[in-house]
Design an enzyme around this catalytic site. Structure first.
Site, PDB file in Angstrom:
ATOM      1  N   GLU A  43      11.261  -5.591   6.899  1.00 53.23           N
ATOM      2  CA  GLU A  43      10.086  -4.844   6.450  1.00 53.23           C
ATOM      3  C   GLU A  43       9.520  -3.973   7.565  1.00 53.23           C
ATOM      4  OE1 GLU A  43       9.137  -4.297   3.579  1.00 53.23           O
ATOM      5  OE2 GLU A  43      10.296  -5.800   2.516  1.00 53.23           O
ATOM      6  N   GLN A  48       8.449   3.616   7.229  1.00 50.47           N
ATOM      7  CA  GLN A  48       8.676   5.048   7.472  1.00 50.47           C
ATOM      8  C   GLN A  48      10.110   5.347   7.878  1.00 50.47           C
ATOM      9  OE1 GLN A  48       5.590   7.367   7.294  1.00 50.47           O
ATOM     10  NE2 GLN A  48       5.580   5.585   5.967  1.00 50.47           N
ATOM     11  N   TYR A 126       0.460  -4.188   3.764  1.00 47.51           N
ATOM     12  CA  TYR A 126       1.744  -4.038   3.080  1.00 47.51           C
ATOM     13  C   TYR A 126       2.746  -5.093   3.563  1.00 47.51           C
ATOM     14  CZ  TYR A 126       6.449  -2.965   2.104  1.00 47.51           C
ATOM     15  OH  TYR A 126       7.747  -3.128   1.717  1.00 47.51           O
ATOM     16  N   ASP A 144       3.233   0.474  -1.030  1.00 43.77           N
ATOM     17  CA  ASP A 144       3.860   1.348  -0.032  1.00 43.77           C
ATOM     18  C   ASP A 144       3.924   2.750  -0.640  1.00 43.77           C
ATOM     19  OD1 ASP A 144       5.786   1.115  -1.969  1.00 43.77           O
ATOM     20  OD2 ASP A 144       7.442   1.108  -0.539  1.00 43.77           O
TER      21      ASP A 144
END
Length: 355
Positions: A43, A48, A126, A144
């Site tokens: 994760e 990004q 998140y 997300d």
DNA sequence: TAGACGTGGAC
DNA sequence: TGTCCAAGTCT
């Protein structure tokens, strides 16, 4: 009454999306484990960052640091070396710091509760929700970029997803839609998978969408134009000159200062900002007093947030026989653990300095 | 709280 | 070639 009608619609939505996910889900390596550690690493890497990129890094990182203890014991440089080329290096430092906290305060295990997880360096709402829902099926929502886009279209949300109001609505929707029974981890991943494979930023393939008939934006013919794009700041042009200096089989690298705003502490090919597109500062290297620039090798373009960077890599030679300052080192490729190189240095070295 | 933080790929 | 952006977090 509204509640009842809503939950009915929610049930239809959940069923359709979950059925689609069982069939369409990608077989990603980190989906084969329920180990919170491995999921946490995945994760964090995925932040990004594209799945295809992480595919190469995740197995290597886990082989190098198989558990919390090994990560906590590792030097920062070793962790950065394993992260080299992934970008956003703060993530790697935070991982190591958090691993230390896990050993010190949590018995070496990822926390079982949201507050504990949120207390970890680099873990926001998140990541906390993702790790706990996927590893333990805790009933925690995730939002997300994918989920934000899917919800923006499904419910024709007008807010900018990153605005405070937009965020509030997205998280409360995510919470509301969580399946009462079943698997929250599965549900969260289904939502993200839909965003990644079907409900894509540009040209969503609504024809393949399992929930197209429930999609408000689709009904309004606005699927492709939601969510509204975030206004971008103007970019600054930066010109860099990068030196390619070799001795034997080694290449000269320079360690960036620990207090640099970006890429702090990483090794790069000796680099100076030489100006902008409109003007050069040819004296930049004479200030260093170490090098004679030579022929031009290649140009590299990339961008860092607000900066549009153009780098010119030159084959150069040392202008002095004296010893080099401590921040310089000779890098020999092939070390098993690799070095904490910046992505650009890694790329140039991999190409042998040639285009 | 906007803005910073890396990189590679798609169009 | 330029622009956008990909499973966010921190300050």
């Amino acid at each position: 009454m509204a509640t009842r009608a809503e939950s009915g619609a929610h049930a239809v939505l959940r069923k359709a999306l979950l059925a689609w996910y069982r069939d369409a889900r990608r077989d990603l390596p980190w989906r084969r484990t329920r180990d919170p550690y491995g999921i946490w690493i995945s994760e964090t890497m995925l932040q990004q960052t594209r799945v295809e990129t992480v595919l190469a890094y995740w197995p290597r990182f886990l082989a190098r640091f198989p558990d919390v203890e090994s990560l906590a014991r590792a030097s920062e440089e070793d962790v950065l070396a394993a992260w080299s080329g992934l970008g956003y290096y703060r993530r790697a430092r935070a991982l190591r710091v958090a691993a230390g906290a896990l050993v010190e305060q949590h018995g070496g295990r990822f926390p079982r509760d949201l507050q504990g997880a949120l207390g970890l360096a680099g873990v926001g709402r998140y990541t906390a929700g993702a790790v706990l829902s996927i590893a333990h099926d805790d009933r925690l929502p995730v939002v997300d970029g994918n989920v934000a886009r899917v919800f923006s279209r499904l419910f024709a949300l007008e807010d900018l997803p990153q605005s405070p109001g937009g965020q509030r609505r997205l998280w409360s929707l995510a919470e509301e839609l969580l399946p009462p029974g079943g698997s929250p981890g599965e549900w969260n991943q289904a939502l993200m998978e839909l965003g990644a494979l079907v409900c894509t930023p540009r040209e969503p393939t609504c024809g393949q969408c399992p929930v197209a008939r429930l999609c408000l934006a689709r009904a309004q013919g606005r699927a492709a134009s939601l969510p509204r794009p975030k206004p971008r700041p103007t970019t600054l042009d930066v010109r860099l000159e990068v030196l390619w200096v070799r001795r034997g089989g080694a290449t000269l690298v320079e360690r960036r200062p620990d207090d640099a705003s970006r890429l702090a502490g990483l090794f790069e090919l000796p680099t100076r900002e030489t100006g902008t597109r409109s003007g050069l500062f040819p004296e930049a290297w004479s200030v260093a007093g170490l090098f004679l620039p030579g022929e031009e090798l290649l140009r590299v373009r990339h961008a860092i947030t607000r900066h549009r960077i153009e780098a010119v890599v030159r084959a150069a030679r040392l202008a002095t026989g004296r010893g080099l300052p401590g921040r310089f080192a000779w890098h020999r490729p092939g070390a098993p653990e690799g070095a904490a190189l910046t992505g650009m240095a890694k790329k140039v070295l991999a190409r042998g300095g040639a285009a």
